[in-house]
Motif scaffolding. Structure first.
Motif, PDB file in Angstrom:
ATOM      1  N   LEU A 177       0.800  -1.218   0.000  1.00  0.00           N
ATOM      2  CA  LEU A 177       0.000   0.000   0.000  1.00  0.00           C
ATOM      3  C   LEU A 177       0.838   1.276   0.000  1.00  0.00           C
ATOM      4  CD1 LEU A 177      -2.719  -1.121   2.553  1.00  0.00           C
ATOM      5  CD2 LEU A 177      -3.159  -0.466   0.180  1.00  0.00           C
ATOM      6  N   LEU A 216      -3.166   1.012  -7.583  1.00  0.00           N
ATOM      7  CA  LEU A 216      -4.338   0.288  -7.122  1.00  0.00           C
ATOM      8  C   LEU A 216      -5.619   1.061  -7.396  1.00  0.00           C
ATOM      9  CD1 LEU A 216      -2.939  -0.802  -3.645  1.00  0.00           C
ATOM     10  CD2 LEU A 216      -3.277  -2.300  -5.616  1.00  0.00           C
ATOM     11  N   GLU A 221      -7.593  -0.833  -3.078  1.00  0.00           N
ATOM     12  CA  GLU A 221      -6.855  -0.239  -1.967  1.00  0.00           C
ATOM     13  C   GLU A 221      -7.625  -0.405  -0.664  1.00  0.00           C
ATOM     14  OE1 GLU A 221      -4.506   3.662  -2.309  1.00  0.00           O
ATOM     15  OE2 GLU A 221      -6.396   4.286  -1.380  1.00  0.00           O
ATOM     16  N   GLN A 234     -10.244   6.684   1.903  1.00  0.00           N
ATOM     17  CA  GLN A 234     -10.890   6.135   0.712  1.00  0.00           C
ATOM     18  C   GLN A 234     -12.329   6.616   0.551  1.00  0.00           C
ATOM     19  OE1 GLN A 234      -8.866   3.735   2.647  1.00  0.00           O
ATOM     20  NE2 GLN A 234      -7.323   4.478   1.202  1.00  0.00           N
TER      21      GLN A 234
END
Length: 208
Positions: A54, A62, A67, A106
């Motif tokens: 990550l 990604l 992710e 996110q």
């Protein structure tokens, strides 16, 4: 046996979480508590492997959903291997980040939507939520000044992204006032540590 508790520290990069984790853990130990510290993602072999993908693999691009699921996989392992066993033993767990990071990074800033991430997070964590979230809040100028080192993939996403992160964190703090306490982290390390201790003592009367 004392009751186990779970505290997470949150904030944008440069807020000073790493500097405060050890100080908080040491203070809790001075009150007679057994303390386990961890970081999310990380703190398990699976979590450390996922963390490298990550944050360190700049060659991998990604999709936002991929992710998110990688973070969730690392967190599920963290809950299973570290957090639940420690709390079950009556220990206090202090974590550098947890689910709120996903919801903000996110969800709010990455475009997936906070409720989508929140729903997936309930499954990944098995419902294990922190008893207290300490949000270390700093302005973007302070954050940038403190990040005087090579940046990871998320830190490299620019000022606009960081502005959305901070706004997302503050929105979540307003949404969850019973769980999230905002700490002004622009002050010196000792002043921030004192504010954190005060917030923890106020939330858990048994500690004083």
């Amino acid at each position: 046996m004392t009751t186990g508790r779970f505290i997470s520290l949150e904030g944008i990069d440069g807020a000073g979480k790493s500097a405060q984790i050890g100080r908080l853990a040491d203070w809790l130990r001075s009150t007679g508590r057994a303390v386990t510290t961890c970081r999310d993602p990380g703190a398990t072999p699976v979590g450390d492997a996922v963390r490298a993908i990550l944050l360190d693999r700049h060659d991998l691009h990604l999709a936002p959903t991929a992710e998110m699921f990688l973070y969730m996989a690392a967190r599920a392992q963290l809950v299973n291997e570290v957090i639940e066993p420690a709390v079950g033993r009556g220990e206090w767990v202090v974590s550098d980040r947890y689910l709120l990071s996903n919801i903000v990074y996110q969800g709010h800033a990455g475009g997936l939507g906070p409720e989508v991430v929140r729903d997936v997070g309930r499954v990944a964590t098995g419902g294990r939520m922190p008893d207290l979230v300490l949000l270390l809040d700093v302005d973007l100028e302070t954050s940038a000044r403190r990040l005087a080192r090579p940046l990871d993939k998320l830190e490299n996403r620019g000022d606009g992204y960081r502005a959305r992160l901070r706004a997302g964190y503050l929105a979540e703090a307003a949404r969850q006032p019973d769980r999230v306490v905002t700490i002004d982290a622009t002050a010196g390390i000792d002043e921030v540590a004192a504010a954190i201790r005060a917030a923890v003592a106020a939330r858990f009367p048994e500690i004083s």
